[in-house]
Enzyme design. Structure first.
Site, mmCIF file in Angstrom:
data_model
loop_
_atom_site.group_PDB
_atom_site.id
_atom_site.type_symbol
_atom_site.label_atom_id
_atom_site.label_comp_id
_atom_site.label_asym_id
_atom_site.label_seq_id
_atom_site.Cartn_x
_atom_site.Cartn_y
_atom_site.Cartn_z
ATOM 1 N N GLY A 50 7.214 11.734 34.700
ATOM 2 C CA GLY A 50 6.677 12.793 33.856
ATOM 3 C C GLY A 50 5.206 12.565 33.575
ATOM 4 O O GLY A 50 4.531 11.779 34.270
ATOM 5 N N PHE A 58 3.604 10.933 31.135
ATOM 6 C CA PHE A 58 3.185 9.590 30.760
ATOM 7 C C PHE A 58 3.496 8.577 31.857
ATOM 8 O O PHE A 58 2.686 7.697 32.144
ATOM 9 C CB PHE A 58 3.831 9.186 29.431
ATOM 10 C CG PHE A 58 2.976 8.235 28.637
ATOM 11 C CD1 PHE A 58 1.650 8.527 28.385
ATOM 12 C CD2 PHE A 58 3.491 7.054 28.146
ATOM 13 C CE1 PHE A 58 0.839 7.650 27.654
ATOM 14 C CE2 PHE A 58 2.708 6.168 27.422
ATOM 15 C CZ PHE A 58 1.374 6.464 27.173
ATOM 16 N N GLY A 59 4.672 8.682 32.473
ATOM 17 C CA GLY A 59 4.987 7.789 33.568
ATOM 18 C C GLY A 59 3.991 7.914 34.704
ATOM 19 O O GLY A 59 3.527 6.909 35.273
ATOM 20 N N LYS A 106 6.008 9.460 13.642
ATOM 21 C CA LYS A 106 4.774 10.260 13.574
ATOM 22 C C LYS A 106 4.974 11.666 14.117
ATOM 23 O O LYS A 106 4.273 12.604 13.720
ATOM 24 C CB LYS A 106 3.632 9.546 14.288
ATOM 25 C CG LYS A 106 3.903 9.167 15.745
ATOM 26 C CD LYS A 106 3.482 10.208 16.741
ATOM 27 C CE LYS A 106 3.769 9.774 18.163
ATOM 28 N NZ LYS A 106 3.409 10.817 19.147
ATOM 29 N N ARG A 135 2.707 18.534 21.458
ATOM 30 C CA ARG A 135 3.882 19.417 21.449
ATOM 31 C C ARG A 135 4.472 19.554 20.047
ATOM 32 O O ARG A 135 4.897 20.641 19.649
ATOM 33 C CB ARG A 135 4.935 18.889 22.423
ATOM 34 C CG ARG A 135 4.506 18.878 23.870
ATOM 35 C CD ARG A 135 5.620 18.410 24.788
ATOM 36 N NE ARG A 135 6.074 17.066 24.483
ATOM 37 C CZ ARG A 135 5.528 15.961 24.973
ATOM 38 N NH1 ARG A 135 4.495 16.051 25.797
ATOM 39 N NH2 ARG A 135 6.009 14.778 24.680
ATOM 40 N N ASN A 136 4.509 18.459 19.312
ATOM 41 C CA ASN A 136 5.096 18.504 17.975
ATOM 42 C C ASN A 136 4.227 19.311 17.019
ATOM 43 O O ASN A 136 4.738 20.089 16.216
ATOM 44 C CB ASN A 136 5.301 17.078 17.461
ATOM 45 C CG ASN A 136 6.317 16.329 18.306
ATOM 46 O OD1 ASN A 136 7.506 16.569 18.237
ATOM 47 N ND2 ASN A 136 5.832 15.413 19.141
ATOM 48 N N VAL A 149 9.703 18.739 25.997
ATOM 49 C CA VAL A 149 10.420 18.211 24.840
ATOM 50 C C VAL A 149 9.447 17.919 23.696
ATOM 51 O O VAL A 149 8.397 17.320 23.891
ATOM 52 C CB VAL A 149 11.162 16.912 25.218
ATOM 53 C CG1 VAL A 149 11.854 16.308 24.005
ATOM 54 C CG2 VAL A 149 12.173 17.198 26.324
ATOM 55 N N GLU A 208 9.689 15.727 20.645
ATOM 56 C CA GLU A 208 10.587 14.694 20.135
ATOM 57 C C GLU A 208 10.821 14.781 18.636
ATOM 58 O O GLU A 208 11.863 14.381 18.132
ATOM 59 C CB GLU A 208 10.039 13.300 20.478
ATOM 60 C CG GLU A 208 9.887 13.028 21.963
ATOM 61 C CD GLU A 208 8.492 13.385 22.468
ATOM 62 O OE1 GLU A 208 7.814 14.209 21.807
ATOM 63 O OE2 GLU A 208 8.067 12.852 23.504
#
EC number: 1.1.1.8
Length: 368
Positions: free
Chosen positions: A19, A21-22, A206, A270-271, A294, A296
């Site tokens: 994804g 970050f990976g 967070k 995203r959050n 997503v 989280e």
């Protein structure tokens, strides 16, 4: 001593997850001339990446390092797993248990690689941190030396080699140092610590406060209000973490206030976006369905509410986010009720601390 500590040696790293970050961390390590295997469940992604050195689903405009080979969709073979020096887990927390369960029989107990985890979250249902998931699946010995990397680190900016700093934590100081040496570059600075539980909690919690910051901006509040939310959110995170058994100082690190500040103040989070759209009056189901990735904090808010209740700590912002997300509370009414709370002491840590961590340390054989 792992091989990458020796002059001239380049490590072999297996990255679980392709994804945002990976992929960006694989590219960072590949750019340092390490040999990288990047595992994905998507056959199309693997084929496309190996042909073009581009990720067709994430960071699509970036030309990735030629030192990266995508593998999958089959689970990595025992031959590859025993060949590599490092296993880097860049998966959603909900996928960690399944992956580690499949991994365990393929490990060579006499030659274990360095385990590094960059996921941020609390497992739904069990409320387990990743450290506990590792102990459950791979055993206490691996959990005690597992390393966690967290901090203010958007993938797109890492790809662009924007200067970034992160916290690297483990119960084993030597393993935290090894992970830091692997990743450290002038544009990606690493700072080590010995509180992986605090780093995990900070990285998960967070996201809930980023939803609150987004709601504030969506309602039209300005800089004073965002600063208030970030600071009071940090206070809640510290209080929850201390009650859990983490060091309060961990929440003043890059993994704590650094990541909180970034996530609460960037529209690309995203959050934050979920919160902003809630503040604008959109319904949660529609936001989640149309987000395309997503957030989280939405799932973490549920586990966090249970944690707050179990620990018996005061966390009105986190509780308010849970009530908006899962109990249908009106956003503006909830904000008004929070603003009408009576004044309290600003800095206040809980009297009872450490029971969850004590249980985990007993599981790891580090306490009685």
């Amino acid at each position: 001593m792992l091989p990458f500590e020796q002059n001239g040696y380049r490590s072999k790293v297996l990255v679980f997850g392709a994804g945002n970050f990976g992929s960006c961390l694989a590219d960072h390590l590949g750019d340092s001339s390490h040999t990288i295997y990047m595992w994905s469940r998507s056959e199309n992604l693997v084929r496309h990446f190996n042909k073009h050195h581009r990720n067709p689903e994430f960071l699509q405009d970036h030309q990735f390092s030629e030192y990266i080979q995508a593998i999958g969709p089959e689970f990595p073979s025992k031959e590859i797993i025993t060949e590599v020096d490092v296993l880097l887990f860049a998966l959603p927390t909900e996928g960690v248990r399944e992956t580690l369960t499949a991994l365990k029989p393929r490990l060579d107990e006499a030659k274990l690689p360095l385990f590094i985890f960059v996921n941020k979250g609390i497992e739904i249902g069990t409320r387990a941190l990743t450290l506990e998931i590792i102990a459950d699946t791979c055993g206490p010995d691996i959990a005690k030396v597992a390393t966690f990397i967290s901090g203010p680190s958007f993938a797109k900016e890492i790809i662009e080699r924007q200067p970034t700093s992160v916290s690297v934590a483990s119960l084993s100081e030597s393993h935290a140092t090894k992970a830091s040496q692997l990743f450290h570059q002038p544009w990606f600075r690493c700072y080590t610590g010995g509180d992986p539980i605090g780093v995990e909690l900070a990285g998960a919690l967070k996201n809930v406060y980023a939803i609150a910051a987004g709601i504030s901006d969506g309602l039209g509040f300005m800089n004073n209000t965002r600063a208030m939310l970030i600071t009071r959110g940090l206070g809640e995170m510290t209080r929850i973490g201390a009650a859990y058994g983490a060091s309060p100082l961990t929440f003043l690190t890059l993994a704590g206030v650094g990541d909180l500040f970034l996530t609460c103040s960037s529209p690309t989070s995203r959050n934050y976006t979920v919160g902003y759209r809630l503040g604008k009056g959109e319904k949660l189901d529609y936001i989640v369905e149309s987000l395309g990735s997503v957030a989280e904090g939405v799932t973490t808010a549920k586990g966090l509410k249970e944690m707050v209740d179990d620990l018996d700590v005061s966390a009105p912002i986190a509780t308010g986010i849970y009530e908006v997300l899962y109990e249908g509370q009106n956003v503006e009414e909830k904000v008004n009720s929070l603003l009408r709370l009576p004044p309290i002491r600003e800095l206040d840590l809980p009297n009872q601390t450490g029971k969850p961590v004590q249980k985990l340390l007993i599981k790891l054989g580090l306490a009685e």
